[in-house]
Scaffold this active site. Structure first.
Site, PDB file in Angstrom:
ATOM      1  N   SER A  27       0.803  -1.229   0.000  1.00  0.00           N
ATOM      2  CA  SER A  27       0.000   0.000   0.000  1.00  0.00           C
ATOM      3  C   SER A  27       0.839   1.284   0.000  1.00  0.00           C
ATOM      4  O   SER A  27       0.490   2.229  -0.725  1.00  0.00           O
ATOM      5  CB  SER A  27      -0.976  -0.016   1.183  1.00  0.00           C
ATOM      6  OG  SER A  27      -1.917  -1.059   0.985  1.00  0.00           O
ATOM      7  N   LYS A  76      -9.084  -6.549  10.550  1.00  0.00           N
ATOM      8  CA  LYS A  76     -10.264  -6.100   9.801  1.00  0.00           C
ATOM      9  C   LYS A  76     -11.572  -6.265  10.578  1.00  0.00           C
ATOM     10  O   LYS A  76     -12.454  -5.422  10.474  1.00  0.00           O
ATOM     11  CB  LYS A  76     -10.348  -6.835   8.468  1.00  0.00           C
ATOM     12  CG  LYS A  76      -9.254  -6.413   7.494  1.00  0.00           C
ATOM     13  CD  LYS A  76      -9.442  -7.056   6.140  1.00  0.00           C
ATOM     14  CE  LYS A  76      -8.440  -6.488   5.147  1.00  0.00           C
ATOM     15  NZ  LYS A  76      -8.728  -6.896   3.786  1.00  0.00           N
ATOM     16  N   ASP A 113     -12.897  -3.392  -0.183  1.00  0.00           N
ATOM     17  CA  ASP A 113     -12.424  -4.642  -0.802  1.00  0.00           C
ATOM     18  C   ASP A 113     -13.419  -5.180  -1.831  1.00  0.00           C
ATOM     19  O   ASP A 113     -13.015  -5.695  -2.877  1.00  0.00           O
ATOM     20  CB  ASP A 113     -12.177  -5.713   0.259  1.00  0.00           C
ATOM     21  CG  ASP A 113     -10.886  -5.489   1.027  1.00  0.00           C
ATOM     22  OD1 ASP A 113      -9.956  -4.871   0.478  1.00  0.00           O
ATOM     23  OD2 ASP A 113     -10.808  -5.934   2.188  1.00  0.00           O
ATOM     24  N   GLY A 140     -13.750 -17.635   4.558  1.00  0.00           N
ATOM     25  CA  GLY A 140     -13.204 -16.817   5.641  1.00  0.00           C
ATOM     26  C   GLY A 140     -13.511 -15.339   5.415  1.00  0.00           C
ATOM     27  O   GLY A 140     -14.452 -14.981   4.702  1.00  0.00           O
ATOM     28  N   ALA A 142     -11.875 -13.030   3.707  1.00  0.00           N
ATOM     29  CA  ALA A 142     -11.736 -12.550   2.330  1.00  0.00           C
ATOM     30  C   ALA A 142     -12.949 -12.940   1.497  1.00  0.00           C
ATOM     31  O   ALA A 142     -13.383 -12.192   0.608  1.00  0.00           O
ATOM     32  CB  ALA A 142     -10.462 -13.122   1.710  1.00  0.00           C
ATOM     33  N   ASN A 162     -15.960 -24.906   0.574  1.00  0.00           N
ATOM     34  CA  ASN A 162     -15.020 -24.720   1.683  1.00  0.00           C
ATOM     35  C   ASN A 162     -14.706 -26.031   2.372  1.00  0.00           C
ATOM     36  O   ASN A 162     -15.526 -26.939   2.402  1.00  0.00           O
ATOM     37  CB  ASN A 162     -15.617 -23.730   2.699  1.00  0.00           C
ATOM     38  CG  ASN A 162     -14.555 -23.193   3.639  1.00  0.00           C
ATOM     39  OD1 ASN A 162     -13.480 -22.784   3.183  1.00  0.00           O
ATOM     40  ND2 ASN A 162     -14.817 -23.202   4.933  1.00  0.00           N
ATOM     41  N   ARG A 163     -13.461 -26.084   2.901  1.00  0.00           N
ATOM     42  CA  ARG A 163     -13.028 -27.282   3.643  1.00  0.00           C
ATOM     43  C   ARG A 163     -14.004 -27.567   4.791  1.00  0.00           C
ATOM     44  O   ARG A 163     -14.438 -28.684   4.980  1.00  0.00           O
ATOM     45  CB  ARG A 163     -11.609 -27.032   4.178  1.00  0.00           C
ATOM     46  CG  ARG A 163     -11.031 -28.149   4.971  1.00  0.00           C
ATOM     47  CD  ARG A 163      -9.613 -27.823   5.368  1.00  0.00           C
ATOM     48  NE  ARG A 163      -9.536 -26.602   6.187  1.00  0.00           N
ATOM     49  CZ  ARG A 163      -8.404 -26.070   6.619  1.00  0.00           C
ATOM     50  NH1 ARG A 163      -7.247 -26.616   6.302  1.00  0.00           N
ATOM     51  NH2 ARG A 163      -8.413 -24.985   7.356  1.00  0.00           N
ATOM     52  N   GLU A 166     -19.693 -26.208   7.142  1.00  0.00           N
ATOM     53  CA  GLU A 166     -20.634 -25.379   7.917  1.00  0.00           C
ATOM     54  C   GLU A 166     -20.366 -23.889   7.711  1.00  0.00           C
ATOM     55  O   GLU A 166     -21.302 -23.083   7.703  1.00  0.00           O
ATOM     56  CB  GLU A 166     -20.549 -25.675   9.428  1.00  0.00           C
ATOM     57  CG  GLU A 166     -20.837 -27.124   9.826  1.00  0.00           C
ATOM     58  CD  GLU A 166     -19.647 -28.033   9.578  1.00  0.00           C
ATOM     59  OE1 GLU A 166     -18.611 -27.850  10.241  1.00  0.00           O
ATOM     60  OE2 GLU A 166     -19.733 -28.921   8.697  1.00  0.00           O
ATOM     61  N   ILE A 234      -7.129 -14.273  -5.496  1.00  0.00           N
ATOM     62  CA  ILE A 234      -6.834 -12.983  -4.855  1.00  0.00           C
ATOM     63  C   ILE A 234      -5.648 -13.086  -3.897  1.00  0.00           C
ATOM     64  O   ILE A 234      -5.150 -12.076  -3.430  1.00  0.00           O
ATOM     65  CB  ILE A 234      -8.065 -12.387  -4.139  1.00  0.00           C
ATOM     66  CG1 ILE A 234      -8.492 -13.245  -2.952  1.00  0.00           C
ATOM     67  CG2 ILE A 234      -9.223 -12.198  -5.109  1.00  0.00           C
ATOM     68  CD1 ILE A 234      -9.468 -12.502  -2.047  1.00  0.00           C
TER      69      ILE A 234
HETATM   70  P1  ATR Z   1      -9.047 -14.785   5.273  1.00  0.00           P
HETATM   71  O1  ATR Z   1      -9.482 -13.666   6.160  1.00  0.00           O
HETATM   72  O2  ATR Z   1      -7.793 -14.487   4.483  1.00  0.00           O
HETATM   73  O3  ATR Z   1     -10.144 -15.287   4.394  1.00  0.00           O
HETATM   74  P2  ATR Z   1      -9.478 -16.932   7.116  1.00  0.00           P
HETATM   75  O4  ATR Z   1     -10.678 -16.233   7.614  1.00  0.00           O
HETATM   76  O5  ATR Z   1      -8.548 -17.581   8.094  1.00  0.00           O
HETATM   77  O6  ATR Z   1      -8.583 -15.962   6.249  1.00  0.00           O
HETATM   78  O7  ATR Z   1      -9.968 -18.027   6.041  1.00  0.00           O
HETATM   79  C1  ATR Z   1      -9.078 -18.895   5.439  1.00  0.00           C
HETATM   80  C2  ATR Z   1      -9.839 -19.747   4.425  1.00  0.00           C
HETATM   81  O8  ATR Z   1      -8.905 -20.613   3.793  1.00  0.00           O
HETATM   82  C3  ATR Z   1     -10.919 -20.616   5.026  1.00  0.00           C
HETATM   83  O9  ATR Z   1     -11.954 -20.778   4.092  1.00  0.00           O
HETATM   84  C4  ATR Z   1     -10.169 -21.928   5.238  1.00  0.00           C
HETATM   85  O10 ATR Z   1     -10.984 -23.078   5.289  1.00  0.00           O
HETATM   86  P3  ATR Z   1     -11.698 -23.503   6.693  1.00  0.00           P
HETATM   87  O11 ATR Z   1     -12.891 -22.617   6.824  1.00  0.00           O
HETATM   88  O12 ATR Z   1     -12.041 -24.917   6.503  1.00  0.00           O
HETATM   89  O13 ATR Z   1     -10.676 -23.277   7.774  1.00  0.00           O
HETATM   90  C5  ATR Z   1      -9.331 -21.961   3.979  1.00  0.00           C
HETATM   91  N1  ATR Z   1      -8.154 -22.832   4.085  1.00  0.00           N
HETATM   92  C6  ATR Z   1      -7.034 -22.601   4.793  1.00  0.00           C
HETATM   93  N2  ATR Z   1      -6.148 -23.602   4.617  1.00  0.00           N
HETATM   94  C7  ATR Z   1      -6.738 -24.497   3.779  1.00  0.00           C
HETATM   95  C8  ATR Z   1      -6.336 -25.737   3.211  1.00  0.00           C
HETATM   96  N3  ATR Z   1      -5.155 -26.271   3.477  1.00  0.00           N
HETATM   97  N4  ATR Z   1      -7.196 -26.373   2.382  1.00  0.00           N
HETATM   98  C9  ATR Z   1      -8.401 -25.851   2.108  1.00  0.00           C
HETATM   99  N5  ATR Z   1      -8.846 -24.669   2.603  1.00  0.00           N
HETATM  100  C10 ATR Z   1      -8.024 -24.002   3.437  1.00  0.00           C
END
Ligand code: ATR
Length: 290
Positions: A27, A76, A113, A140, A142, A162-163, A166, A234
């Site tokens: 930035s 944030k 954003d 998450g 982002a 998502n992993r 839920e 991103i």
């Molecule tokens: P951000 O604010 O950058 O989005 P975050 O809130 O910690 O960071 O979110 C990280 C995201 O990356 C989540 O969707 C996470 O999945 P979970 O909700 O299951 O934790 C995902 N993530 C992180 N490591 C991962 C991995 N090895 N495989 C798949 N998804 C992953």
């Protein structure tokens, strides 16, 4: 354009970014050359603020008459209760990336954003958002800005994969309620569940693959994407992620995180200074193009 900065005087105003870590932030390199080029008497600095000092840092910014600041990880969400006002975008996303400080010290939390993401996608996406399904990886912080940006672009069918299923389900429900014209579906990260063949846009908001090996997980078989699909990662910057590399190798159009970063900065710059950021100049500065 005037390339020499106005001299530092008692009238010079301060902008900045807070984060932990913050040394990686681009930035200052976005804002300072543009402030200089436009002859605006501000400087933009990076401040390393740890979470336990967030409140003190914000109060200090207000007390010193700082004009505004950006926030990056991990501040944030934590900034929200420290604000006097929230913009509708910050409220909807549940996170703040831009704070402006009024002459009376009042703090307004905003989020640029989603605008940054939407503007970046509009530059690169050539299809019709109304009919192009999106597969969005991650649920998450982002992802929240990206989902709002996707709706702003006009996308109507959005699969959140998502992993942790839920978390995707919660986002799908929340965004579905707030945006009745669009459909949000929560999916697990499983090959047979991801509708990659029909996706017009694959966007990665997760930290998946940022660390460690270059192998893409099996559920991300990019051969299943159509040749016109856009891949937006991103989280990919100077060092491309495995997803960005694999998509490029397949000849797909790939957008990394830089255009979103520049456009979110442009909106913040306008909020603080009232001036329009010359985005083409920023791109040239950052990419070293002449
Ligand atoms: P951000 O604010 O950058 O989005 P975050 O809130 O910690 O960071 O979110 C990280 C995201 O990356 C989540 O969707 C996470 O999945 P979970 O909700 O299951 O934790 C995902 N993530 C992180 N490591 C991962 C991995 N090895 N495989 C798949 N998804 C992953």
């Amino acid at each position: 354009m005037n390339a020499s900065p106005p001299p530092l005087t008692a009238k010079t105003r301060l902008l900045g970014v807070i984060g932990d870590p913050v040394a990686q932030s681009l930035s200052p390199e976005i804002h300072n050359p543009v402030l200089r080029a436009l002859g605006l008497d501000y400087r933009y600095l990076a401040f390393h603020v740890v979470p336990s000092e967030l409140e003190a840092a914000v109060k200090g910014m207000a007390a010193l008459g700082v004009v505004g600041f950006n926030a990056t990880v991990p501040h944030k969400e934590a900034l929200i209760p420290l604000m006097d006002r929230l913009s509708p975008q910050a409220e909807a996303i549940g996170a703040i990336n831009t704070v402006s400080i009024g002459d009376d010290g009042a703090l307004t939390g905003d989020n640029t954003d989603a605008y940054g993401f939407a503007t970046a996608i509009e530059e690169a996406f050539t299809g019709n958002p109304a009919t192009a399904p999106v597969v969005a990886l991650g649920a998450g912080g982002a992802a929240r800005a990206v989902l709002t940006g996707l709706v702003q672009c006009g996308f109507r069918t959005i699969h959140i994969a998502n992993r942790t299923l839920e978390k995707a389900e919660r986002l799908a429900e929340e965004w579905g309620k707030a945006n009745p014209d669009a459909t949000f579906t929560a999916l697990p990260l499983e090959a047979e569940k991801l509708p990659l063949e029909e996706a017009g846009l694959l966007v990665n908001t997760s930290s998946l693959g940022l660390k460690g090996g270059g192998e893409l997980p099996v559920f991300l078989d990019l051969a299943r994407l159509g040749p016109d699909a856009l891949v937006a990662d991103i989280a990919s910057f100077a060092k491309p992620t495995p997803l960005a590399l694999a998509a490029k190798a397949r000849g797909l159009t790939v957008q990394d995180g830089l255009p979103m970063l520049i456009h979110q900065a442009a909106r913040a710059f306008n909020i603080w200074t009232g001036a329009t950021m010359p985005v083409a100049l920023v791109k040239r500065n950052l990419l070293g193009e002449s």
